[in-house]
Design a protein around this motif. Structure first.
Motif, mmCIF file in Angstrom:
data_model
loop_
_atom_site.group_PDB
_atom_site.id
_atom_site.type_symbol
_atom_site.label_atom_id
_atom_site.label_comp_id
_atom_site.label_asym_id
_atom_site.label_seq_id
_atom_site.Cartn_x
_atom_site.Cartn_y
_atom_site.Cartn_z
ATOM 1 N N UNK A 272 -92.474 -5.430 120.680
ATOM 2 C CA UNK A 272 -92.229 -5.844 119.298
ATOM 3 C C UNK A 272 -90.793 -5.600 118.869
ATOM 4 N N UNK A 273 -90.192 -4.544 119.401
ATOM 5 C CA UNK A 273 -88.819 -4.201 119.015
ATOM 6 C C UNK A 273 -88.187 -3.298 120.062
ATOM 7 N N UNK A 274 -86.883 -3.421 120.206
ATOM 8 C CA UNK A 274 -86.090 -2.515 121.033
ATOM 9 C C UNK A 274 -85.005 -1.950 120.135
ATOM 10 N N UNK A 275 -84.953 -0.635 120.042
ATOM 11 C CA UNK A 275 -84.042 0.047 119.130
ATOM 12 C C UNK A 275 -83.193 1.035 119.913
ATOM 13 N N UNK A 276 -81.887 0.989 119.691
ATOM 14 C CA UNK A 276 -81.006 1.987 120.297
ATOM 15 C C UNK A 276 -81.206 3.321 119.587
ATOM 16 N N UNK A 277 -81.221 4.374 120.364
ATOM 17 C CA UNK A 277 -81.301 5.705 119.781
ATOM 18 C C UNK A 277 -79.955 6.069 119.178
ATOM 19 N N UNK A 278 -79.956 6.816 118.073
ATOM 20 C CA UNK A 278 -78.680 7.340 117.563
ATOM 21 C C UNK A 278 -78.037 8.200 118.646
ATOM 22 N N UNK A 279 -76.733 8.289 118.606
ATOM 23 C CA UNK A 279 -75.997 9.017 119.648
ATOM 24 C C UNK A 279 -76.522 10.428 119.872
ATOM 25 N N UNK A 280 -76.804 11.171 118.784
ATOM 26 C CA UNK A 280 -77.235 12.559 118.977
ATOM 27 C C UNK A 280 -78.572 12.642 119.718
ATOM 28 N N UNK A 281 -79.486 11.693 119.477
ATOM 29 C CA UNK A 281 -80.775 11.698 120.181
ATOM 30 C C UNK A 281 -80.616 11.204 121.618
ATOM 31 N N UNK B 128 -84.273 2.785 131.808
ATOM 32 C CA UNK B 128 -83.815 1.975 132.942
ATOM 33 C C UNK B 128 -82.386 1.484 132.754
ATOM 34 N N UNK B 129 -81.908 1.395 131.528
ATOM 35 C CA UNK B 129 -80.546 0.934 131.275
ATOM 36 C C UNK B 129 -79.548 2.072 131.323
ATOM 37 N N UNK B 130 -78.334 1.760 130.909
ATOM 38 C CA UNK B 130 -77.261 2.760 130.921
ATOM 39 C C UNK B 130 -77.532 3.884 129.920
ATOM 40 N N UNK B 131 -78.157 3.550 128.782
ATOM 41 C CA UNK B 131 -78.505 4.540 127.757
ATOM 42 C C UNK B 131 -79.969 4.335 127.381
ATOM 43 N N UNK B 132 -80.661 5.409 127.034
ATOM 44 C CA UNK B 132 -82.070 5.259 126.662
ATOM 45 C C UNK B 132 -82.236 4.468 125.364
ATOM 46 N N UNK B 133 -83.274 3.653 125.318
ATOM 47 C CA UNK B 133 -83.648 2.917 124.118
ATOM 48 C C UNK B 133 -85.120 3.187 123.833
ATOM 49 N N UNK B 134 -85.522 2.913 122.607
ATOM 50 C CA UNK B 134 -86.919 3.048 122.220
ATOM 51 C C UNK B 134 -87.492 1.646 122.089
ATOM 52 N N UNK B 135 -88.689 1.469 122.617
ATOM 53 C CA UNK B 135 -89.375 0.185 122.497
ATOM 54 C C UNK B 135 -90.693 0.388 121.771
ATOM 55 N N UNK B 136 -90.971 -0.509 120.843
ATOM 56 C CA UNK B 136 -92.262 -0.539 120.165
ATOM 57 C C UNK B 136 -93.120 -1.543 120.913
ATOM 58 N N UNK B 137 -94.262 -1.078 121.415
ATOM 59 C CA UNK B 137 -95.117 -1.886 122.273
ATOM 60 C C UNK B 137 -96.487 -2.071 121.635
ATOM 61 N N UNK B 138 -96.994 -3.272 121.728
ATOM 62 C CA UNK B 138 -98.375 -3.573 121.324
ATOM 63 C C UNK B 138 -99.082 -4.012 122.593
ATOM 64 N N UNK B 139 -100.176 -3.328 122.931
ATOM 65 C CA UNK B 139 -100.853 -3.587 124.208
ATOM 66 C C UNK B 139 -102.342 -3.809 124.001
ATOM 67 N N UNK B 140 -102.853 -4.789 124.741
ATOM 68 C CA UNK B 140 -104.289 -4.932 124.898
ATOM 69 C C UNK B 140 -104.557 -5.094 126.389
ATOM 70 N N UNK B 141 -105.770 -5.449 126.768
ATOM 71 C CA UNK B 141 -106.103 -5.512 128.185
ATOM 72 C C UNK B 141 -105.468 -6.698 128.896
#
Length: 115
Positions: free
Chosen positions: A74-83, A55-68
């Motif tokens: 839990x975390x938002x991490x920028x992807x390295x440029x090549x990825x 949804x942002x200008x560049x893709x990010x990875x989010x670590x999600x913990x989900x229940x009902x």
């Protein structure tokens, strides 16, 4: 030390896609008991998984913990440029929440210390 290393002890579901998570936790009864991901039974059923958020200008990875009851980021991490560049090349500017590619999963496992 990697930003993700502190989550290395978590049981990550590497095959849980955002679509499966919605089916399991938000659309109870939409999957059967014989599926790879059977319906959740209570708020004690928890999954931890990664998504790629574009949804942002560049893709990010989010670590999600989900229940009902909730999804906790839990975390938002920028992807390295090549990825990030490869993702943008393959998917363009399509906005959404997606399952990480195998290449991104391999990078995440390394960052978590799972290799």
């Amino acid at each position: 030390m990697s930003e993700l290393a502190r989550f290395g002890n978590l049981d990550i579901d590497w095959n849980l896609s955002p679509e499966h998570a919605v089916t399991m936790y938000l659309e109870w009864g939409n999957n059967d008991w014989h599926a790879e991901y059977p319906p959740v039974r209570s708020k004690d059923d928890v999954s931890t998984y990664f998504v790629v958020d574009t949804w942002g200008a560049r893709p990010v990875v989010r670590l999600v913990r989900r229940n009902s009851e909730q999804a906790e980021e839990l975390a938002t991490i920028e992807l390295p440029d090549h990825l990030a560049n490869r993702w943008l090349h393959e998917h363009g500017d399509l906005k959404g929440i997606c399952e990480p590619t195998e290449e991104i999963k391999a990078w995440l496992k390394k960052e978590l210390g799972h290799e």
